[in-house]
Scaffold this active site. Sequence first.
Site, short mmCIF file in Angstrom:
data_model
loop_
_atom_site.label_atom_id
_atom_site.label_comp_id
_atom_site.label_asym_id
_atom_site.label_seq_id
_atom_site.Cartn_x
_atom_site.Cartn_y
_atom_site.Cartn_z
N LYS A 114 2.34 -5.74 19.65
CA LYS A 114 2.44 -4.08 19.53
C LYS A 114 1.76 -3.45 18.51
O LYS A 114 2.06 -3.56 16.87
CB LYS A 114 4.23 -3.44 19.40
N GLU A 130 8.62 -8.25 6.32
CA GLU A 130 7.39 -8.08 5.52
C GLU A 130 8.22 -5.91 5.42
O GLU A 130 7.61 -5.30 6.04
CB GLU A 130 6.52 -8.02 5.59
N CYS A 183 1.43 -1.28 0.66
CA CYS A 183 2.80 -2.37 -0.08
C CYS A 183 2.91 -2.03 -1.16
O CYS A 183 4.17 -2.88 -1.55
CB CYS A 183 3.84 -3.38 1.00
N GLU A 211 10.30 4.24 -2.26
CA GLU A 211 8.53 3.88 -2.14
C GLU A 211 8.76 4.47 -1.78
O GLU A 211 8.68 6.07 -0.47
CB GLU A 211 8.75 2.81 -1.07
C1 UN1 Z 1 -0.16 -4.69 2.37
O1 UN1 Z 1 0.63 -3.05 1.79
O2 UN1 Z 1 1.10 -4.47 3.29
O3 UN1 Z 1 -2.34 -7.87 -1.83
C2 UN1 Z 1 -0.42 -5.47 2.32
C3 UN1 Z 1 -3.52 -6.91 -0.97
C4 UN1 Z 1 -3.76 -6.68 0.14
C5 UN1 Z 1 -3.01 -6.66 1.33
C6 UN1 Z 1 -1.70 -5.45 0.92
N1 UN1 Z 1 -4.57 -7.48 0.34
O4 UN1 Z 1 -2.82 -5.40 -1.62
#
Ligand code: UN1
Length: 496
Positions: free
Chosen positions: A178, A253, A287, A388
Amino acid sequence: MALIGTKAYKNYIGGEWVDAAAGSTFESVNPANGEIIGVFPKSGPEDVDRAVEAAKAAYEEWRLVPAPKRGEMLFHFAHLLTEHKDELADLMSHEMGKVVAEAGGDVQEAIDMSYYMAGEGRRLFGQTTPSELRDKFNMSVRMPIGVVGVITPWNFPIAIPSWKIAPALVCGNTVVFKPATDTPALGERFVELLAEAGVPPGVVNVVHGGGGEVGDRIVRHPDVPVVTITGSRETGVRVLKTAADHLKHVHLELGGKNAVIVMDDADLDLAVEGILWSAFGTSGQRCTAASRVIVHEAVYDPLQAKLVEAAERMRLGPGWEEDTDVGPLIYRSALEKVHSYTGIGKEEGAKLLTGGEIADGNGLGNGFFYRPTIFGDVEPGMRIAQEEIFGPTTALIPVRSFEEAVQAANGVKYGLSSSIFTRDVNRAFKAMRDLDTGITYINAGTIGAEVHLPFGGTKDTGNGHREAGQAALDVFTEWKSIYVDYSGKLQKAQID
Ligand code: UN1
């Protein structure tokens, strides 16, 4: 841009392109200007059920395809991604909004991951060990598990599907995928290329639609033993609870509140570059974004001045325009959320140094643009330093020592990425040991993970699993221990 337009897209189930059973649709919209990218099936539980059935049937054959052959398909897929890299990056800059160079990096990450996992087809190492008994052979092997539910976010619309789907496939599982409802065209292109690479019908299936209908059914479906999702902490907790009824393997994650530490001996110009890239790249929608900058008081003033000046030079615009530094946010409510944190920061008594407003003028008002925002004099406990925000906002926190810096960095519920700028090797090693995150950078920002090392975080960032590298294989396989007795007689372990 051949791909843009109100094309009607479909689900991909058992090798066929099909509409949602209920016939409903939704649109994918360009966040820079509101243009419609395409129309997609708004699927429901019955579409998920069909996809799971197809994936379950395909599993019986796919698990027996020799792993090196499965790997070769991924190798071919990596070639196709390379061939289509520019086209995919262009589509990404329109559908998701990120700056085209970063979009190219997103595709490159998928290329790297596909090559890496292709090679895994010839490894998938287990162990052989001595036996306690004579004429007996012991080994452990990785076994595929079955149908994997893959639920991906919009912020890395090609890279993250590859982090999940490439290892799932090389290990011998089949997939129900998805893609995020904000980047469905990219999800669909990803799977078209997998099919072109020779992945057989039913092995990867796409069901478009929302988390409430499609995602929830994937997580609840009794024939989906593994679920992998990248999303918010709240979604992760919900998924884990729902999946508990079936004791599924769940890989989560989740969020981050990543800090860059700048010590008094740091190369300040380098630190400024690293902070800008980490805080405002992808408009802060990573993230791993640096949403906190913890600065030694001795360099606080010069760092702040350099940073604000550099942030104010950044040019906002559509991702596909060559001179754009910062693209739009993904949708209106993201813009509102980010802006609400500007209000929160001010109320908490932090000092707004730059930004803090929705961008207008030069056509920016047609999209969801927010000015790069820096708060100064932030206390570690303030909400802007704890929650966040997922946007181009960062908080400068002054500290008096290395110990205080580490304490502030660790004083949040998340634990994804961290960074320190220092020229002192002793401090660097202490930081590597004491920063409680899954990833730590020395003299670089908080972003830029490479695919052959584990990716993920401690504390509320996840549930102990990692994606990428060898660690990903643990999510998508079960260990089986095998004992072969060639003595011709019954030997009793622990007794004979
Ligand atoms: C994410 O934000 O979920 O190291 C991944 C990094 C990228 C991946 C981020 N290669 O910021």
